[in-house]
Design a protein around this motif. Structure first.
Motif: not given
Length: 123
Positions: A26-50
């Motif tokens: 889709g739109q230009s990839f290289s212009n934007y920061p990217m991140g990884w998040f994770r969500q375990a069962p029964g837990k809130e989504r949490e930041f992992v890395a960016a």
């Protein structure tokens, strides 16, 4: 329209390694920061890395610092998460996201998300 597709998840024993990939279209990839998040069962989504748009700056949650490495290849429109020394508490669905450019640590800083890939770490 931006599409993000994760791959590389699976079942691994504690202490093992996995590398996740997130392919963007889709739109230009290289212009934007990217991140990884994770969500375990029964837990809130949490930041992992960016990672910044250039790859020159990286950011990690304290829980994964020293074990996980985020990187990107702008020529391939792909961001990676190398995970080592995995622990059972790392078990979750891992999702990549494209950032708005407003920050790195909050899910509100991201406006496009992939479907996620399951990572299961057995003890």
């Amino acid at each position: 329209q931006v599409r993000l597709v994760e791959s590389g998840g699976g079942l691994v024993q504690a202490g093992g390694s996995l590398r996740l990939s997130c392919a963007a279209s889709g739109q230009s990839f290289s212009n934007y920061p990217m991140g990884w998040f994770r969500q375990a069962p029964g837990k809130e989504r949490e930041f992992v890395a960016a990672i910044s748009w250039s790859g020159g700056s990286t950011y990690y949650a304290d829980s994964v610092k020293g074990r996980f490495t985020i990187s990107r290849d702008n020529a391939k429109n792909t961001v990676y998460l190398q995970m080592s020394s995995l622990k059972p508490e790392d078990t979750a669905v891992y999702s990549c996201a494209r950032g708005r450019g407003t920050g790195y640590y909050s899910s509100r800083d991201y406006n496009f998300w992939g479907q996620g890939t399951q990572v299961t770490v057995s003890s």
